[in-house]
Design a protein around this motif. Structure first.
Motif, PDB file in Angstrom:
ATOM      1  N   GLU A  17       0.831  -1.209   0.000  1.00 10.81           N
ATOM      2  CA  GLU A  17       0.000   0.000   0.000  1.00 10.81           C
ATOM      3  C   GLU A  17       0.864   1.257   0.000  1.00 10.81           C
ATOM      4  OE1 GLU A  17      -3.319   0.258   2.725  1.00 10.81           O
ATOM      5  OE2 GLU A  17      -3.145   2.412   2.823  1.00 10.81           O
ATOM      6  N   ASP A  61      -0.589  -4.886   3.014  1.00  8.83           N
ATOM      7  CA  ASP A  61      -0.801  -3.592   3.659  1.00  8.83           C
ATOM      8  C   ASP A  61      -0.083  -3.716   4.994  1.00  8.83           C
ATOM      9  OD1 ASP A  61      -1.552  -1.316   4.883  1.00  8.83           O
ATOM     10  OD2 ASP A  61      -3.688  -1.491   4.448  1.00  8.83           O
ATOM     11  N   ASP A  85      -2.580  -1.470   8.503  1.00  8.21           N
ATOM     12  CA  ASP A  85      -3.893  -0.968   8.089  1.00  8.21           C
ATOM     13  C   ASP A  85      -4.630  -0.386   9.291  1.00  8.21           C
ATOM     14  OD1 ASP A  85      -6.047  -0.860   5.970  1.00  8.21           O
ATOM     15  OD2 ASP A  85      -7.069  -1.913   7.581  1.00  8.21           O
ATOM     16  N   ARG A 137      -8.549  -1.500  -0.996  1.00  5.75           N
ATOM     17  CA  ARG A 137      -7.759  -1.946  -2.125  1.00  5.75           C
ATOM     18  C   ARG A 137      -7.894  -3.464  -2.307  1.00  5.75           C
ATOM     19  NH1 ARG A 137      -5.545   3.077  -0.362  1.00  5.75           N
ATOM     20  NH2 ARG A 137      -6.220   2.134   1.594  1.00  5.75           N
ATOM     21  N   GLU A 155      -5.921  -5.600   0.518  1.00  3.02           N
ATOM     22  CA  GLU A 155      -6.853  -5.514   1.645  1.00  3.02           C
ATOM     23  C   GLU A 155      -7.998  -6.525   1.462  1.00  3.02           C
ATOM     24  OE1 GLU A 155      -6.114  -0.948   3.174  1.00  3.02           O
ATOM     25  OE2 GLU A 155      -7.519  -1.194   1.535  1.00  3.02           O
TER      26      GLU A 155
HETATM   27 MG    MG Z   1      -4.927  -0.072   4.403  1.00  5.10          MG
END
Ligand code: MG
Ligand code: AHM
Length: 329
Positions: free
Chosen positions: A99, A118, A121, A273, A277
């Motif tokens: 990310e 990620d 997050d 995403r 994600e």
């Molecule tokens: Mg994230």
């Protein structure tokens, strides 16, 4: 002593669990299981830094924006560096999509695995001591190892994941992963420095009474989403929304519930995403008996077209996702 369904006692270390279940890892050459260990190690380091975030000068904004134009937190950046370093040293990965990085990060061209992640997050929750998480997806590259990594290696459908998981930095730290043979959860024991098997075969209740959505955006949702939220209110379901996807998902997987991040008038593709994600959690959800959809299509069937592609996400207990979908039609 409690025995897990796999015949291993609760409290078994992650390392031993992986060794004993080597045949759960596709291709069983040992590379994928080593890669999962590398991710677990990076998670320990992030855990240490997250736990110190009120003490050290590592919380707050980094003063830069990421590829999505969002403010980066120092811990976002730190977590990204830690993961890239762990995966570089491990040598099992040919490319990373993160990310935090606009482009693909190329690592060992001899390796067979691609990681989409990620690193941290829910980062808006770091400074306020609220649960956050790491999300990871692992794919086997399609092009021959040794050569340059191609876009076909990176832009694979979620159904092609060979493993996926998350690390939740919550009231305790947990790593949850699947290799397509059920979902296993390990709680980190900081004094031992080990993840211990705590949740062997995790199953998401078929139905539930929790809905998780940012209701502040209610007026920006499509009519069918508003109608479904009205339905949840009418059923007196509990609204629970942390704003950390991993934490909201994890709670709903254990207790029964649905997490929703619909598209909005402001974010016509949704916010989350697909590659790093939605896909990982979709595989976990399905492996636990739940479902994940963008409202029209199974998340795992979406053909990605871009690294940082977004998707609406409805995920959790099967009957709740089915019900939500019936409002779309
Ligand atoms: Mg994230
Ligand atoms: P991030 O990757 O910038 O942390 O954004 C993803 C997070 C999710 O964890 C969470 O569910 C969602 O964004 C919250 O968004 P919102 O504040 O719009 O409800």
């Amino acid at each position: 002593m409690n025995k897990s369904n796999l015949g291993l006692p609760i409290g078994t270390t992650l390392d031993r669990f992986i060794k004993r279940n080597q045949d759960e890892f596709p291709y069983a050459t040992g590379e994928l299981s080593q890669l999962v260990r590398d991710i677990a190690l990076a998670g320990k380091i992030i855990n240490r830094e997250v736990n110190q975030s009120g003490l050290l000068d590592i919380s707050g904004g980094f003063g830069e924006k990421n590829v999505q134009g969002e403010d980066q937190q120092k811990l976002d950046v730190i977590a990204n560096i830690r993961f890239i370093r762990a995966l570089t040293n491990g040598g099992e990965v040919c490319a990373i999509v993160s990310e935090e990085d606009e482009e693909v990060i190329n690592l060992n061209p001899q390796s067979r695995y691609v990681v989409c992640m990620d690193p941290l997050d829910g980062s808006s929750n770091i400074d306020v001591n609220v649960s956050i998480g790491t999300i990871f997806s692992i794919y086997r590259r399609k092009s021959p190892s040794g050569g340059p990594v191609q876009m076909e290696d990176i832009l694979q459908k979620g159904s092609e994941q060979v493993a996926a998981g998350y690390i939740l930095y919550g009231s305790s730290t947990m790593m949850v992963y699947t290799t397509g043979h059920g979902v296993h959860g390990f709680t980190y024991e900081p004094s031992l420095g080990e993840y211990l098997l705590s949740h062997d075969i995790m199953k998401c209740p078929v139905d539930g009474k929790i809905y998780s959505v940012n209701e502040g955006s209610y007026n920006l949702f499509d009519q069918h989403v508003m109608d479904y939220i009205e339905y949840c209110r009418g059923q007196h379901y509990s609204a629970r929304y942390i704003g950390s996807l991993v934490a909201d998902f994890h709670r709903n997987m254990l207790k029964g519930g649905i997490y929703m991040y619909p598209k909005t008038a402001k974010a016509p593709e949704g916010k989350l995403r697909l590659l790093y994600e939605c896909n990982a959690l979709a595989l976990i959800a399905e492996q636990a008996g739940g479902r994940a959809t963008d409202g029209h299509q199974r998340i795992l069937d979406i053909e990605p077209k871009a690294l940082h592609q977004r998707s609406p996400l409805y995920i959790g207990s099967k009957s709740m996702v089915d019900k939500m979908e019936s409002f779309v039609k």
